[in-house]
Design an enzyme around this catalytic site. Sequence first.
Site, PDB file in Angstrom:
ATOM      1  N   ASP A  67       0.806  -0.766   0.002  1.00  0.00           N
ATOM      2  CA  ASP A  67      -0.399  -0.024   0.026  1.00  0.00           C
ATOM      3  C   ASP A  67       0.882   1.567   0.062  1.00  0.00           C
ATOM      4  O   ASP A  67       1.909   1.471   0.080  1.00  0.00           O
ATOM      5  CB  ASP A  67      -0.744  -0.182   1.387  1.00  0.00           C
ATOM      6  CG  ASP A  67      -0.099  -0.619   2.358  1.00  0.00           C
ATOM      7  OD1 ASP A  67       1.031  -0.452   2.828  1.00  0.00           O
ATOM      8  OD2 ASP A  67      -0.773  -0.758   3.372  1.00  0.00           O
ATOM      9  N   ASP A 136      -7.826  -1.750  13.988  1.00  0.00           N
ATOM     10  CA  ASP A 136      -9.319  -2.106  13.154  1.00  0.00           C
ATOM     11  C   ASP A 136      -9.414  -3.483  12.419  1.00  0.00           C
ATOM     12  O   ASP A 136     -10.295  -3.313  12.043  1.00  0.00           O
ATOM     13  CB  ASP A 136     -10.240  -1.152  12.848  1.00  0.00           C
ATOM     14  CG  ASP A 136      -9.101  -0.445  11.317  1.00  0.00           C
ATOM     15  OD1 ASP A 136      -7.635  -1.248  11.196  1.00  0.00           O
ATOM     16  OD2 ASP A 136      -9.012   0.787  10.913  1.00  0.00           O
ATOM     17  N   HIS A 138      -7.657  -4.247   9.966  1.00  0.00           N
ATOM     18  CA  HIS A 138      -7.241  -3.674   8.329  1.00  0.00           C
ATOM     19  C   HIS A 138      -5.964  -4.348   7.739  1.00  0.00           C
ATOM     20  O   HIS A 138      -4.696  -4.535   8.572  1.00  0.00           O
ATOM     21  CB  HIS A 138      -7.481  -2.766   8.259  1.00  0.00           C
ATOM     22  CG  HIS A 138      -6.301  -1.330   8.448  1.00  0.00           C
ATOM     23  ND1 HIS A 138      -6.093  -0.303   9.216  1.00  0.00           N
ATOM     24  CD2 HIS A 138      -4.551  -2.005   8.734  1.00  0.00           C
ATOM     25  CE1 HIS A 138      -5.264   0.064   9.621  1.00  0.00           C
ATOM     26  NE2 HIS A 138      -3.666  -0.662   8.866  1.00  0.00           N
ATOM     27  N   GLU A 143      -9.904  -0.596   4.447  1.00  0.00           N
ATOM     28  CA  GLU A 143     -10.575   0.135   6.440  1.00  0.00           C
ATOM     29  C   GLU A 143     -11.765  -0.959   6.455  1.00  0.00           C
ATOM     30  O   GLU A 143     -12.060  -2.157   5.191  1.00  0.00           O
ATOM     31  CB  GLU A 143     -10.335   0.967   6.636  1.00  0.00           C
ATOM     32  CG  GLU A 143      -9.575   1.874   6.501  1.00  0.00           C
ATOM     33  CD  GLU A 143      -8.635   1.853   7.333  1.00  0.00           C
ATOM     34  OE1 GLU A 143      -9.048   0.992   8.119  1.00  0.00           O
ATOM     35  OE2 GLU A 143      -8.085   2.774   7.555  1.00  0.00           O
TER      36      GLU A 143
END
Length: 260
Positions: A67, A136, A138, A143
């Site tokens: 990413d 979270d 991810h 996400e």
Amino acid sequence: MEVVIVPDAEAGGELIAEAMAALLRRKPGAVLGVATGSTPLPVYRALEAKVRAGEAGVTRVRIAQLDEYVGLPAEHPESYRSVLRREVLEPLGISADAFLGPDGTTTDVPAACAAYEAALTAAGGVDLQLLGIGTDGHIGFNEPCSSLASRTRIKTLTEQTRVDNARFFDDISQVPHHVITQGIGTILEARHLVLLATGEGKADAVAATVEGPVAAVCPASALQLHAHATVVVDEAAASKLKLAEYFRHTFAAKPSWQGI
Ligand code: F6R
């Protein structure tokens, strides 16, 4: 999914670096998928030691980025391209030509995403993809509620992820809102997925990933769909796993030749 509980981050780094070294011994031109952030650093240091000791060669390896921030200049010290140059390419002596990554500086994001998908396909796909995990859940920068079939595309970071990543910048206002990330569908095409999670802050996300339902609200739970996924966790990150004793027992009983 195999879950391996290790005493600490260094032991996790050593275990994963050995899997990478073994891959490079059997396939010198392998494509290694790398993640950024703090968690993978012990893996890169352990792999560097193995390369220096002659236990793995990197002359033909290719390195694929997971990413990238959108809008940071490529030479910005916190662009993931710069981080990977600093943490992986330079220490391992890998040339910039062997690096594959999306162009986060582009003005045509969809074209950059399509070009990166095409480059991964042309390279023959990722052999081993190292992943971290967000608090979270991810993976990459997919996400919560990212499509489990998603491909490389632009995503907007949650405020929690921006807060988590602010430590790399002077202040949170400098953390970009947008990123290009391999999609979950893209990540699932790698031949071996290895997720490393360390520290208590990751314990809830790890429990949801390993023992929760497969659900887009916890993107890492998509690893349950992969035929060869390994989750390596330290004691703190494993602290909310109900099956921890079972995972310890199965790994201890595993033949040593099998690797992860
Ligand atoms: C970054 C990436 C992210 C990180 C995650 C955890 O390339 O893939 O999913 O792995 O945000 O970051 P750390 O390791 O810094 O806690």
